[in-house]
Design an enzyme around this catalytic site. Structure first.
Site, PDB file in Angstrom:
ATOM      1  N   SER A 155       2.007   7.156   8.135  1.00 31.68           N
ATOM      2  CA  SER A 155       1.554   7.949   6.988  1.00 31.68           C
ATOM      3  C   SER A 155       1.835   7.259   5.656  1.00 31.68           C
ATOM      4  O   SER A 155       2.866   6.600   5.476  1.00 31.68           O
ATOM      5  CB  SER A 155       2.301   9.288   7.004  1.00 31.68           C
ATOM      6  OG  SER A 155       2.144   9.943   5.764  1.00 31.68           O
ATOM      7  N   GLU A 203       2.895   8.725   3.285  1.00 26.27           N
ATOM      8  CA  GLU A 203       4.133   9.319   2.762  1.00 26.27           C
ATOM      9  C   GLU A 203       5.296   8.323   2.833  1.00 26.27           C
ATOM     10  O   GLU A 203       6.279   8.461   2.109  1.00 26.27           O
ATOM     11  CB  GLU A 203       4.501  10.574   3.555  1.00 26.27           C
ATOM     12  CG  GLU A 203       3.863  11.851   3.051  1.00 26.27           C
ATOM     13  CD  GLU A 203       4.550  12.360   1.780  1.00 26.27           C
ATOM     14  OE1 GLU A 203       3.810  12.724   0.842  1.00 26.27           O
ATOM     15  OE2 GLU A 203       5.795  12.404   1.735  1.00 26.27           O
ATOM     16  N   TYR A 215      10.393  14.012   6.240  1.00 20.41           N
ATOM     17  CA  TYR A 215       9.165  13.657   6.966  1.00 20.41           C
ATOM     18  C   TYR A 215       8.840  12.170   6.767  1.00 20.41           C
ATOM     19  O   TYR A 215       8.585  11.436   7.730  1.00 20.41           O
ATOM     20  CB  TYR A 215       7.999  14.525   6.474  1.00 20.41           C
ATOM     21  CG  TYR A 215       6.636  14.048   6.954  1.00 20.41           C
ATOM     22  CD1 TYR A 215       6.188  14.364   8.235  1.00 20.41           C
ATOM     23  CD2 TYR A 215       5.804  13.284   6.130  1.00 20.41           C
ATOM     24  CE1 TYR A 215       4.938  13.919   8.681  1.00 20.41           C
ATOM     25  CE2 TYR A 215       4.563  12.846   6.570  1.00 20.41           C
ATOM     26  CZ  TYR A 215       4.138  13.158   7.840  1.00 20.41           C
ATOM     27  OH  TYR A 215       2.910  12.726   8.274  1.00 20.41           O
TER      28      TYR A 215
HETATM   29  P1  NAP Z   1      -1.342  18.783  12.417  1.00 19.61           P
HETATM   30  O1  NAP Z   1      -2.668  19.451  12.254  1.00 19.61           O
HETATM   31  O2  NAP Z   1      -0.135  19.390  11.791  1.00 19.61           O
HETATM   32  O3  NAP Z   1      -1.075  18.655  14.005  1.00 19.61           O
HETATM   33  C1  NAP Z   1       0.198  18.354  14.508  1.00 19.61           C
HETATM   34  C2  NAP Z   1       0.146  18.379  16.028  1.00 19.61           C
HETATM   35  O4  NAP Z   1       1.437  18.037  16.526  1.00 19.61           O
HETATM   36  C3  NAP Z   1      -0.217  19.738  16.630  1.00 19.61           C
HETATM   37  O5  NAP Z   1      -1.150  19.538  17.672  1.00 19.61           O
HETATM   38  C4  NAP Z   1       1.112  20.215  17.217  1.00 19.61           C
HETATM   39  O6  NAP Z   1       0.957  20.993  18.382  1.00 19.61           O
HETATM   40  C5  NAP Z   1       1.736  18.889  17.622  1.00 19.61           C
HETATM   41  N1  NAP Z   1       3.177  18.967  17.831  1.00 19.61           N
HETATM   42  C6  NAP Z   1       4.121  19.380  16.944  1.00 19.61           C
HETATM   43  N2  NAP Z   1       5.350  19.311  17.513  1.00 19.61           N
HETATM   44  C7  NAP Z   1       5.181  18.838  18.769  1.00 19.61           C
HETATM   45  C8  NAP Z   1       6.052  18.549  19.838  1.00 19.61           C
HETATM   46  N3  NAP Z   1       7.382  18.743  19.758  1.00 19.61           N
HETATM   47  N4  NAP Z   1       5.536  18.062  21.012  1.00 19.61           N
HETATM   48  C9  NAP Z   1       4.206  17.890  21.151  1.00 19.61           C
HETATM   49  N5  NAP Z   1       3.303  18.177  20.169  1.00 19.61           N
HETATM   50  C10 NAP Z   1       3.799  18.638  18.994  1.00 19.61           C
HETATM   51  O7  NAP Z   1      -1.420  17.272  11.934  1.00 19.61           O
HETATM   52  P2  NAP Z   1      -2.696  16.377  11.543  1.00 19.61           P
HETATM   53  O8  NAP Z   1      -3.029  16.607  10.122  1.00 19.61           O
HETATM   54  O9  NAP Z   1      -3.710  16.516  12.597  1.00 19.61           O
HETATM   55  O10 NAP Z   1      -2.041  14.918  11.598  1.00 19.61           O
HETATM   56  C11 NAP Z   1      -1.993  14.186  12.816  1.00 19.61           C
HETATM   57  C12 NAP Z   1      -0.903  13.133  12.726  1.00 19.61           C
HETATM   58  O11 NAP Z   1      -1.212  12.236  11.658  1.00 19.61           O
HETATM   59  C13 NAP Z   1       0.487  13.663  12.415  1.00 19.61           C
HETATM   60  O12 NAP Z   1       1.406  12.826  13.067  1.00 19.61           O
HETATM   61  C14 NAP Z   1       0.624  13.493  10.911  1.00 19.61           C
HETATM   62  O13 NAP Z   1       1.977  13.388  10.554  1.00 19.61           O
HETATM   63  C15 NAP Z   1      -0.137  12.193  10.723  1.00 19.61           C
HETATM   64  N6  NAP Z   1      -0.765  12.015   9.420  1.00 19.61           N
HETATM   65  C16 NAP Z   1      -1.591  12.956   8.924  1.00 19.61           C
HETATM   66  C17 NAP Z   1      -2.228  12.754   7.714  1.00 19.61           C
HETATM   67  C18 NAP Z   1      -3.160  13.783   7.137  1.00 19.61           C
HETATM   68  O14 NAP Z   1      -3.463  13.677   5.937  1.00 19.61           O
HETATM   69  N7  NAP Z   1      -3.648  14.722   7.920  1.00 19.61           N
HETATM   70  C19 NAP Z   1      -2.002  11.560   7.005  1.00 19.61           C
HETATM   71  C20 NAP Z   1      -1.163  10.599   7.565  1.00 19.61           C
HETATM   72  C21 NAP Z   1      -0.556  10.820   8.791  1.00 19.61           C
HETATM   73  P3  NAP Z   1       1.074  22.617  18.432  1.00 19.61           P
HETATM   74  O15 NAP Z   1      -0.344  23.105  18.451  1.00 19.61           O
HETATM   75  O16 NAP Z   1       1.775  22.846  19.713  1.00 19.61           O
HETATM   76  O17 NAP Z   1       1.856  23.055  17.230  1.00 19.61           O
HETATM   77  O1  G4F Z   2      -1.391  18.881   0.930  1.00 12.71           O
HETATM   78  P1  G4F Z   2       0.026  18.474   0.873  1.00 12.71           P
HETATM   79  O2  G4F Z   2       1.023  19.415   1.430  1.00 12.71           O
HETATM   80  O3  G4F Z   2       0.093  17.025   1.527  1.00 12.71           O
HETATM   81  P2  G4F Z   2       1.182  15.854   1.461  1.00 12.71           P
HETATM   82  O4  G4F Z   2       2.521  16.340   1.118  1.00 12.71           O
HETATM   83  O5  G4F Z   2       0.614  14.772   0.614  1.00 12.71           O
HETATM   84  O6  G4F Z   2       1.244  15.389   2.991  1.00 12.71           O
HETATM   85  C1  G4F Z   2       0.059  15.253   3.774  1.00 12.71           C
HETATM   86  O7  G4F Z   2      -0.413  13.931   3.656  1.00 12.71           O
HETATM   87  C2  G4F Z   2       0.471  12.928   4.205  1.00 12.71           C
HETATM   88  C3  G4F Z   2      -0.184  11.563   3.973  1.00 12.71           C
HETATM   89  O8  G4F Z   2       0.160  11.088   2.694  1.00 12.71           O
HETATM   90  C4  G4F Z   2       0.681  13.226   5.669  1.00 12.71           C
HETATM   91  F1  G4F Z   2       1.441  12.250   6.226  1.00 12.71           F
HETATM   92  C5  G4F Z   2       1.327  14.589   5.821  1.00 12.71           C
HETATM   93  O9  G4F Z   2       1.470  14.884   7.212  1.00 12.71           O
HETATM   94  C6  G4F Z   2       0.399  15.630   5.206  1.00 12.71           C
HETATM   95  O10 G4F Z   2      -0.786  15.670   5.969  1.00 12.71           O
HETATM   96  O11 G4F Z   2       0.446  18.213  -0.656  1.00 12.71           O
HETATM   97  C7  G4F Z   2      -0.283  17.350  -1.498  1.00 12.71           C
HETATM   98  C8  G4F Z   2       0.243  17.442  -2.914  1.00 12.71           C
HETATM   99  C9  G4F Z   2       1.764  17.314  -3.038  1.00 12.71           C
HETATM  100  O12 G4F Z   2       2.059  16.442  -4.091  1.00 12.71           O
HETATM  101  C10 G4F Z   2       2.251  18.703  -3.387  1.00 12.71           C
HETATM  102  O13 G4F Z   2       3.421  18.746  -4.201  1.00 12.71           O
HETATM  103  O14 G4F Z   2      -0.067  18.744  -3.424  1.00 12.71           O
HETATM  104  C11 G4F Z   2       1.045  19.236  -4.152  1.00 12.71           C
HETATM  105  N1  G4F Z   2       0.999  20.702  -4.184  1.00 12.71           N
HETATM  106  C12 G4F Z   2       0.951  21.437  -5.335  1.00 12.71           C
HETATM  107  N2  G4F Z   2       0.966  22.740  -5.006  1.00 12.71           N
HETATM  108  C13 G4F Z   2       1.031  21.525  -3.128  1.00 12.71           C
HETATM  109  C14 G4F Z   2       1.015  22.816  -3.647  1.00 12.71           C
HETATM  110  N3  G4F Z   2       1.074  21.274  -1.805  1.00 12.71           N
HETATM  111  C15 G4F Z   2       1.086  22.344  -0.966  1.00 12.71           C
HETATM  112  N4  G4F Z   2       1.087  22.121   0.354  1.00 12.71           N
HETATM  113  N5  G4F Z   2       1.084  23.635  -1.437  1.00 12.71           N
HETATM  114  C16 G4F Z   2       1.061  23.922  -2.777  1.00 12.71           C
HETATM  115  O15 G4F Z   2       1.061  25.103  -3.179  1.00 12.71           O
END
Ligand code: NAP
Ligand code: G4F
Length: 340
Positions: A133, A135, A157
């Protein structure tokens, strides 16, 4: 026919990746937690094509059994505790799942592949993708961020993801595993969890438009992200594992917007003035913020041939339209639909 095992298949990315791999002729297995995981709504449309195997990233033996049963060609490790604020609340659990969970998956592959020694071990046949990520860049050391930008995580995280990233590299170098990470920047969709900011905004805009909500409470409006569409990003995951050698890639659009921009676009999509509805709530500001993320995805573009197809304004509009439709259906059904 290639066989893929996806952990986190019930999540946003897992559902798009499963669809993409099925369309590309794969047999797809999803690792699910619990006897009857309530979160299967996202993959409901694939129920005929997908197969499920039970397992948990906290349970090493369940992962060995799952890999042994499926005998996959490719493993995509998408499972994680992925919501950054939760990682302060449950820091140890985040370390266990998001960090050590990666080690457990790698160990499962190593054991099932019969790779025991180090250094000179034969190349494993199972290819492993780790969901790293942006992050990890946290308090960024340079702008934009590429594969060589040092990490400075700002949350439990981010720290757990950095461990997962380095242990993936370590297993590649120690055991010759085909193990690679995609360092993905934020990607969103109508299937995004409601707690993440883009979906929180699109859902609130729909509910305000339909008279079901009066205000939207947010934290830091100045944070800047490089946001893209999740459907585009799963293509990059697949391409990373299709390369001849395992290499880590940064994946993002290279374009940035603030949370305020996202709010403005979403409210404009339904002809409302955002300033009448948005309330800044200090309780939603994080203990340590990641102020700015912006990808330098040159390698992904040139070597993987990856290009994002959906722009951020198109994405916000897509999400607002999906939430308008969904919220109207909920209102007419007088109750919530199965959601994520
Ligand atoms: P998400 O919607 O939060 O999905 C997370 C998944 O992890 C769910 O299927 C959840 O299953 C599973 N999980 C949680 N704890 C577990 C455990 N103990 N054992 C097995 N499965 C478990 O996340 P996403 O947005 O699809 O992201 C996918 C991956 O990419 C994550 O690793 C995230 O950190 C990474 N990532 C995401 C972004 C982004 O912007 N979306 C960016 C960079 C990296 P349940 O249904 O059982 O809860
Ligand atoms: O949507 P966010 O919660 O995403 P964040 O923290 O960037 O993390 C996501 O992206 C990562 C990749 O860079 C992933 F690895 C991670 O798993 C996840 O998918 O927040 C985005 C921004 C932050 O700066 C936060 O402070 O939005 C700002 N924000 C402002 N108000 C808020 C809010 N975020 C959330 N969730 N809720 C608010 O009310």
């Amino acid at each position: 026919m290639k066989r893929a095992l996806i952990t986190g298949v019930t999540g946003q990315d897992g559902s798009y990746l499963a669809e993409y791999l099925v369309r590309n002729g794969y047999e797809v297995w999803g690792l699910v937690r619990g006897q009857s995981n309530p979160h299967r709504a996202r993959v409901q449309r694939l129920v005929e094509e997908l197969r499920f195997v039970e397992g948990d990233l906290l349970d090493q033996s369940s992962l060995v059994k799952a890999v042994d049963l499926v005998q996959p060609d490719e493993v995509y490790n998408l499972a994680a505790i992925s919501y950054v604020p939760l990682s302060w609340q449950q820091a140890e659990l985040t370390g266990e799942v998001t960090g050590l969970g990666v080690l457990r998956m790698l160990e499962a592959i190593r054991m099932v592949s019969g790779i025991n020694g180090s250094g000179s071990a034969p190349r494993g046949q199972i290819r492993f993708y780790q969901a790293s990520s942006s992050e990890m860049f946290g308090k960024v050391r340079e702008v934009p961020q590429n594969e060589f930008t040092p990490f400075y995580p700002r949350s439990p995280y981010g720290a757990a993801k950095a461990y997962g990233h380095f242990i993936t590299r370590n297993y590649r170098e120690s055991y010759g595993l085909f193990a690679a990470s995609g360092i993905l920047f934020n990607h969103e969709s109508p299937r995004r969890g409601r707690e993440f900011v883009t979906r929180k905004i699109s859902r609130a805009v729909a509910r305000i438009r339909l008279g079901m909500q009066q205000e939207l409470r947010l934290g830091n409006l100045d944070a800047v992200r490089d946001w893209g569409f999740a459907g585009d990003y799963v293509r990059a995951m697949h391409a990373i594992l299709a390369q001849e050698t395992p290499v880590d890639y940064v994946v993002g659009t290279g374009r940035t917007h603030s949370v305020r921009d996202a709010v403005r676009m979403a409210f404009a999509a339904v002809d409302l003035d955002w300033e009448r509805y948005v309330v800044v709530d200090p309780a939603l500001v994080r203990p340590a913020e990641v102020d700015l993320l912006c990808a330098d995805a040159k390698n992904a573009r040139t070597r993987l041939g990856w290009e994002p197809q959906v722009s951020f304004p198109e994405l916000m509009r897509m999400m607002v339209e999906a939430d308008l439709e969904r919220t109207a259906r909920e209102r007419d059904a007088s109750g919530p639909l199965a959601d994520w």
